[in-house]
Design a protein around this motif. Sequence first.
Motif, PDB file in Angstrom:
ATOM      1  N   LEU A 248      19.680  27.249  72.597  1.00 55.87           N
ATOM      2  CA  LEU A 248      20.678  26.669  73.725  1.00 55.87           C
ATOM      3  C   LEU A 248      21.148  26.832  74.510  1.00 55.87           C
ATOM      4  N   ALA A 249      21.133  27.493  74.987  1.00 56.25           N
ATOM      5  CA  ALA A 249      21.539  28.305  76.169  1.00 56.25           C
ATOM      6  C   ALA A 249      20.934  28.519  76.950  1.00 56.25           C
ATOM      7  N   VAL A 250      19.688  28.585  76.546  1.00 55.89           N
ATOM      8  CA  VAL A 250      17.958  28.570  78.168  1.00 55.89           C
ATOM      9  C   VAL A 250      18.215  27.110  78.075  1.00 55.89           C
ATOM     10  N   LEU A 251      18.687  25.796  77.404  1.00 52.88           N
ATOM     11  CA  LEU A 251      18.080  24.881  77.648  1.00 52.88           C
ATOM     12  C   LEU A 251      18.910  24.111  78.345  1.00 52.88           C
ATOM     13  N   MET A 252      20.823  24.449  78.571  1.00 52.83           N
ATOM     14  CA  MET A 252      21.236  24.787  79.218  1.00 52.83           C
ATOM     15  C   MET A 252      20.385  24.999  80.674  1.00 52.83           C
ATOM     16  N   LEU A 253      20.211  26.000  80.850  1.00 50.85           N
ATOM     17  CA  LEU A 253      19.395  26.803  82.092  1.00 50.85           C
ATOM     18  C   LEU A 253      18.890  25.845  82.403  1.00 50.85           C
ATOM     19  N   SER A 254      17.782  25.608  81.406  1.00 53.81           N
ATOM     20  CA  SER A 254      16.557  25.088  81.900  1.00 53.81           C
ATOM     21  C   SER A 254      17.466  23.658  82.303  1.00 53.81           C
ATOM     22  N   CYS A 255      18.360  22.653  81.598  1.00 52.94           N
ATOM     23  CA  CYS A 255      18.340  21.626  82.432  1.00 52.94           C
ATOM     24  C   CYS A 255      19.223  21.683  83.609  1.00 52.94           C
ATOM     25  N   GLY A 256      20.139  22.429  83.829  1.00 53.07           N
ATOM     26  CA  GLY A 256      20.950  22.959  85.078  1.00 53.07           C
ATOM     27  C   GLY A 256      20.177  23.066  85.943  1.00 53.07           C
ATOM     28  N   MET A 257      18.901  23.886  86.040  1.00 48.95           N
ATOM     29  CA  MET A 257      18.373  24.520  87.000  1.00 48.95           C
ATOM     30  C   MET A 257      17.544  23.273  87.772  1.00 48.95           C
ATOM     31  N   TYR A 258      16.826  22.657  86.807  1.00 53.31           N
ATOM     32  CA  TYR A 258      15.834  21.339  86.952  1.00 53.31           C
ATOM     33  C   TYR A 258      16.709  19.928  88.104  1.00 53.31           C
ATOM     34  N   LEU A 259      17.669  20.129  87.534  1.00 52.73           N
ATOM     35  CA  LEU A 259      18.269  18.790  87.938  1.00 52.73           C
ATOM     36  C   LEU A 259      19.786  19.303  88.997  1.00 52.73           C
ATOM     37  N   SER A 260      19.787  20.525  89.154  1.00 46.79           N
ATOM     38  CA  SER A 260      20.532  21.058  90.307  1.00 46.79           C
ATOM     39  C   SER A 260      21.996  21.151  89.571  1.00 46.79           C
ATOM     40  N   ILE A 261      22.560  20.640  88.657  1.00 46.04           N
ATOM     41  CA  ILE A 261      23.904  20.549  87.951  1.00 46.04           C
ATOM     42  C   ILE A 261      24.428  22.074  87.739  1.00 46.04           C
ATOM     43  N   SER A 262      25.488  22.252  88.276  1.00 46.76           N
ATOM     44  CA  SER A 262      25.780  23.796  87.911  1.00 46.76           C
ATOM     45  C   SER A 262      26.895  24.336  87.041  1.00 46.76           C
ATOM     46  N   VAL A 263      27.214  23.192  86.189  1.00 50.17           N
ATOM     47  CA  VAL A 263      28.009  22.871  85.268  1.00 50.17           C
ATOM     48  C   VAL A 263      27.389  23.630  84.254  1.00 50.17           C
ATOM     49  N   LEU A 264      26.226  22.587  84.134  1.00 50.70           N
ATOM     50  CA  LEU A 264      25.515  22.875  82.591  1.00 50.70           C
ATOM     51  C   LEU A 264      24.311  24.940  82.409  1.00 50.70           C
ATOM     52  N   SER A 265      24.434  24.621  84.015  1.00 52.03           N
ATOM     53  CA  SER A 265      24.463  26.001  84.589  1.00 52.03           C
ATOM     54  C   SER A 265      25.475  27.771  83.717  1.00 52.03           C
ATOM     55  N   THR A 266      26.825  26.712  84.267  1.00 47.05           N
ATOM     56  CA  THR A 266      27.883  27.481  83.877  1.00 47.05           C
ATOM     57  C   THR A 266      28.000  27.500  82.243  1.00 47.05           C
ATOM     58  N   ILE A 267      27.591  26.920  81.686  1.00 50.04           N
ATOM     59  CA  ILE A 267      28.036  26.603  80.328  1.00 50.04           C
ATOM     60  C   ILE A 267      26.741  27.406  79.595  1.00 50.04           C
TER      61      ILE A 267
END
Length: 225
Positions: free
Chosen positions: A172-191
């Motif tokens: 789940l963590a890697v999925l959040m990092l992936s989405c945060g990086m691809y979409l440039s959404i910092s909140v997802l990367s923080t999660i």
Amino acid sequence: MSPKASSTLEKIEYGGEVPTSAPNAAPPVSAPPPTSNFGNPAPAGMFAFAGTMLLMALYNLGAGGVSVSNVLVGMLVFAGGIAQLLVAMWEFARGNTLFATCFLTFTTFWLSYAAVLIPGFGVMEAYAAAPEQIPRALGLYLFVWFITITMLIPSVIGKSHLFTVLLSVASLAVLMLSCGMYLSISVLSTIGNSLLLVVCSLAYYIGLAGLLASDPGSVFTLPLF
């Protein structure tokens, strides 16, 4: 020499079937099962895994105001890479395919991520003409690892609740990092990085519990469930 004895010699000499027993022969004694003197390498692998992931999460969360995370390269190569590779080979030698596969999978993750950060590989430099592609490229890279880690989960379900939770949270963590990086959404990367701290805690616990259980002289033990 009797015809029966002559027939037996011919079978032995020319590769025929060797008689399994003689009238007065003692019953065959089965060989003892092979024993292994290898110790349990899993605690070392779990500590290397936890330490590497902890440092990566702290840097990604901006701990200490550090924005250049290249100090992480040493951990990625030696702890996450070489150390876990040795642990994986050790587990293969012990016949533990599950742990060996898990450690070897994460070894390739850490080393491939180190290659992204090491200038000599030229990964980042290749995007000099199109730097806007870097977040999407890293997002796709992490998404592939999300799928890979998820593939490990079915192999531990029903065998270890702790490992099931660890791999599930890591996925789940890697999925959040992936989405945060691809979409440039910092909140997802923080999660995602915050979830990595949970993964580190579980890995440290499993490593310590395994180490204490491997040493008969331990003053206390921790349950593994």
